[in-house]
Design an enzyme around this catalytic site. Structure first.
Site, mmCIF file in Angstrom:
data_model
loop_
_atom_site.group_PDB
_atom_site.id
_atom_site.type_symbol
_atom_site.label_atom_id
_atom_site.label_comp_id
_atom_site.label_asym_id
_atom_site.label_seq_id
_atom_site.Cartn_x
_atom_site.Cartn_y
_atom_site.Cartn_z
ATOM 1 C CB THR A 1 30.917 51.722 47.932
ATOM 2 O OG1 THR A 1 31.957 50.741 47.694
ATOM 3 C CG2 THR A 1 29.973 51.740 46.740
ATOM 4 C CG ASP B 1 48.875 54.497 43.855
ATOM 5 O OD1 ASP B 1 48.871 53.370 43.316
ATOM 6 O OD2 ASP B 1 47.932 55.304 43.749
ATOM 7 C CG ASP C 1 46.956 54.764 47.127
ATOM 8 O OD1 ASP C 1 47.660 53.759 47.345
ATOM 9 O OD2 ASP C 1 45.823 54.696 46.612
ATOM 10 N NE ARG D 1 39.949 52.966 50.678
ATOM 11 C CZ ARG D 1 39.945 54.108 51.335
ATOM 12 N NH1 ARG D 1 39.397 54.169 52.537
ATOM 13 N NH2 ARG D 1 40.487 55.184 50.824
HETATM 14 C C1 PRP Z 1 44.565 50.667 51.028
HETATM 15 C C2 PRP Z 1 45.319 50.207 52.249
HETATM 16 C C3 PRP Z 1 44.309 49.357 52.956
HETATM 17 C C4 PRP Z 1 43.013 50.069 52.660
HETATM 18 C C5 PRP Z 1 42.618 50.859 53.869
HETATM 19 O O1 PRP Z 1 44.528 49.679 50.060
HETATM 20 O O2 PRP Z 1 46.507 49.540 51.955
HETATM 21 O O3 PRP Z 1 44.275 48.021 52.513
HETATM 22 O O4 PRP Z 1 43.264 50.956 51.568
HETATM 23 O O5 PRP Z 1 41.377 51.434 53.699
HETATM 24 P P1 PRP Z 1 40.106 50.983 54.543
HETATM 25 O O6 PRP Z 1 40.537 50.892 55.967
HETATM 26 O O7 PRP Z 1 39.129 52.097 54.316
HETATM 27 O O8 PRP Z 1 39.600 49.682 54.015
HETATM 28 P P2 PRP Z 1 43.891 49.954 48.616
HETATM 29 O O9 PRP Z 1 42.435 49.625 48.632
HETATM 30 O O10 PRP Z 1 44.252 51.323 48.157
HETATM 31 O O11 PRP Z 1 44.571 48.846 47.730
HETATM 32 P P3 PRP Z 1 46.108 48.726 47.277
HETATM 33 O O12 PRP Z 1 46.909 48.400 48.508
HETATM 34 O O13 PRP Z 1 46.091 47.608 46.304
HETATM 35 O O14 PRP Z 1 46.525 50.039 46.664
HETATM 36 N N1 URA Z 2 44.417 53.797 51.869
HETATM 37 C C1 URA Z 2 45.586 54.465 51.740
HETATM 38 O O1 URA Z 2 46.522 53.976 51.085
HETATM 39 N N2 URA Z 2 45.695 55.674 52.314
HETATM 40 C C2 URA Z 2 44.699 56.223 53.030
HETATM 41 O O2 URA Z 2 44.870 57.335 53.553
HETATM 42 C C3 URA Z 2 43.493 55.519 53.153
HETATM 43 C C4 URA Z 2 43.381 54.293 52.572
#
Ligand code: PRP
Ligand code: URA
Length: 222
Positions: A121, A216, A213, A117
């Site tokens: 945005t 993380d 997160d 994400r």
């Molecule tokens: C997180 C999560 C989803 C997304 C959800 O990933 O694992 O993929 O955010 O958010 P959304 O419904 O608003 O799209 P992130 O973008 O943090 O990536 P990562 O798993 O690599 O940390």
């Molecule tokens: N992605 C995450 O990992 N946690 C949230 O709460 C939203 C998006």
């Protein structure tokens, strides 16, 4: 359906193509994920166990086919899975749900969709995808612990459709009403499975109360 869930469904016009898997064992494990003091190792373990428990329930309607076999005593017609199952974790956090499901379904194939994400945005940015060759006659399970705005899951589902996937299920652990609404709008044909439906998103697009997160916390980054 819980009263709170029903109220949120009516308030946010949430689709009824979604299923809340609120088994006590799953709920207990989600509480461990939510606790801020839960460390990486326990976080990973609980998430993976939740995914396995969810998969057991979600695969209940997978078609079976007859197969002729020999037991030590006789010939008989038994049943086996009629279709290949394809798991599609959304990188990174979806990886935390793969292990236990592949223990349950060792023949499952695994595709990958890389998505992150944009912090400003909140739009998903795709950076990788790789799918098994023939997706048309398979049962696809898109995996991600978090369904927040729904942007990442919606884009991942679209990637699966672009690669010819037939039956697709979205499997997330914690969701927000906004995410459910987005998937219903973009993909009304998709069944959505959640283990918890939380109250809302905060101004930064995080699920509240949520668990922070997920990526993380699984990988010990940040
Ligand atoms: C997180 C999560 C989803 C997304 C959800 O990933 O694992 O993929 O955010 O958010 P959304 O419904 O608003 O799209 P992130 O973008 O943090 O990536 P990562 O798993 O690599 O940390
Ligand atoms: N992605 C995450 O990992 N946690 C949230 O709460 C939203 C998006």
């Amino acid at each position: 359906m819980h009263l709170l869930t029903l109220a949120l469904a009516i308030l946010y016009k949430i689709p009824f193509m979604y299923h809340l898997l609120d088994h006590p064992l799953i709920t207990h494990k989600i509480t461990q994920l939510r606790r801020k003091e839960t460390r990486t190792r326990d976080f990973r373990e609980n998430l993976d166990e939740i995914a396995g428990l969810m998969a057991y329930e979600i695969t209940r309607d997978i078609p079976l086919q007859d197969v002729n076999i020999e037991t030590p005593l006789a010939s008989t017609t038994a049943k086996e899975l009629a279709r290949d199952i394809v798991l599609v974790p959304i990188l990174r956090a979806g990886l935390g749900m793969v292990n236990s499901i592949t223990h349950l379904i060792p023949t499952a194939k695994i595709g990958h969709v890389g998505m992150y994400r944009d912090h400003e945005t909140l739009e998903p940015k795709a950076y990788y995808s790789k799918f098994p060759a023939n997706m048309s006659d398979t049962e696809v399970m898109v995996l991600d612990p978090m369904l927040a705005t729904g942007g990442s899951a919606s884009a991942a589902i679209q990637e699966c459709k672009n690669h010819g996937a037939g039956t697709i299920k979205l499997v997330c652990v914690v969701g927000a009403p906004e995410g459910l609404e987005k998937i219903e709008q973009d993909h009304p044909d998709i069944n959505i499975y959640l283990a918890a439906l939380d109250e809302k998103l905060n101004s930064k697009g995080y699920i509240v109360p949520g668990l922070g997160d997920a990526g993380d916390r699984i990988f010990g980054t940040r």
